[in-house]
Design an enzyme around this catalytic site. Structure first.
Site, mmCIF file in Angstrom:
data_model
loop_
_atom_site.group_PDB
_atom_site.id
_atom_site.type_symbol
_atom_site.label_atom_id
_atom_site.label_comp_id
_atom_site.label_asym_id
_atom_site.label_seq_id
_atom_site.Cartn_x
_atom_site.Cartn_y
_atom_site.Cartn_z
ATOM 1 N N TYR A 283 6.622 -8.488 8.811
ATOM 2 C CA TYR A 283 6.309 -7.201 8.811
ATOM 3 C C TYR A 283 6.292 -6.539 9.998
ATOM 4 C CZ TYR A 283 3.453 -7.953 4.345
ATOM 5 O OH TYR A 283 2.954 -8.171 3.095
ATOM 6 N N ASP B 187 0.893 -1.145 -0.033
ATOM 7 C CA ASP B 187 -0.105 0.076 -0.165
ATOM 8 C C ASP B 187 0.908 1.236 0.068
ATOM 9 O OD1 ASP B 187 -2.170 -1.604 0.061
ATOM 10 O OD2 ASP B 187 -2.361 -1.443 2.243
ATOM 11 N N ARG C 93 -3.845 -4.661 7.479
ATOM 12 C CA ARG C 93 -4.864 -3.647 8.000
ATOM 13 C C ARG C 93 -6.010 -4.452 8.461
ATOM 14 N NH1 ARG C 93 -6.893 -1.292 3.255
ATOM 15 N NH2 ARG C 93 -5.673 -2.587 1.904
ATOM 16 N N ASP D 216 -6.609 1.922 8.004
ATOM 17 C CA ASP D 216 -5.405 2.684 8.210
ATOM 18 C C ASP D 216 -5.725 4.004 8.199
ATOM 19 O OD1 ASP D 216 -5.652 3.163 5.548
ATOM 20 O OD2 ASP D 216 -4.087 2.066 4.585
#
Length: 239
Positions: free
Chosen positions: A78, A50, A186, A92
């Site tokens: 991550y 993203d 997310r 987000d």
């Protein structure tokens, strides 16, 4: 040894904040085409990030684009920061906060207990603000128009999820997550917030590993451009 971008090369890039994955591909493709004096070249990437995420992005050129499916199947790591007690429609910072929730009951011990539910094989409903297709349309296109989007849950695997930092005063939670292809961090933030009987949204995301490639192996876009412009390259044959 010269780079052969037509036969195929793989570039490991640290995607900048606010760049789309396509922005990175477009930039590198343009520089390579200019370097080779050609107008067309296949350039792709393995695993979309993203715009508000940074980190490991694998870019492939020429005939190496055939490896995209294989490359994006690798396990990903991550580091994600969640704001507890508030939600947004996109899960987000792309959209504004739409609801607030109580957080006084949340403790580090409670978070540790809740995270055990997310280890292993789980089902996850992708975010409406995602590239998933619904009736031939991208979900995010419909969501941005205010239309309801119903997405089916997908099975995925979370190998590891652990607390890196938890600030109880600010209700900021940072996690390290190792997961399979197709995991939406997310959506994981959304689900963790709900499991804590509160809400949550993602405020920062950095992909630190894809398969065997770590963030330490990656180049900035500017450094990659500099290398492409100055390195020896195999020029295309003139027909």
């Amino acid at each position: 040894m010269a780079f052969d971008f037509i036969a195929g090369e793989t570039l490991w890039i640290d995607k900048p904040l606010e760049w789309t994955s396509f922005d990175v591909v477009k930039r590198l493709r343009s520089v390579i085409q200019h370097r080779l004096h050609i107008r067309k070249l296949k350039v792709g990437h393995a695993g979309t990030l993203d715009p508000l995420a940074t980190g490991v992005m694998i870019v492939v050129t020429g005939r190496s684009t055939k490896l995209i499916e294989q490359l994006q199947a690798g396990v990903k790591e991550y580091v994600a920061t969640l704001q507890l007690g508030a939600t947004t429609p996109s899960f987000d910072l792309e959209t504004e906060i739409d609801a607030y929730f109580p957080t006084d009951h949340i403790t580090g011990e409670m978070i540790e207990q809740v995270l055990t539910r997310f280890r292993g094989r789980i089902e996850q409903v992708p975010p409406a603000f995602s590239a998933c297709k619904v009736d031939g349309h991208r979900a995010y296109t419909m969501a941005r128009k205010g239309r309801d989007v119903e997405l089916k849950p997908k099975e995925l695997v979370i190998d590891e999820i652990e607390i890196v930092d938890f600030c109880q005063q600010e209700m900021s939670l940072t996690l390290r997550i190792v997961c399979s292809k197709g995991t939406y961090i997310r959506a994981l933030a959304r689900d963790i917030g709900e499991a804590l009987s509160s809400g949550a949204h993602l405020t920062a995301l950095r992909r630190t590993r894809v398969g065997d490639i770590s963030i330490d192996d990656c180049l900035s876009v500017d450094r990659a451009v500099e290398i492409i412009r100055n390195a020896d390259v195999v020029m295309p044959e003139i027909e």
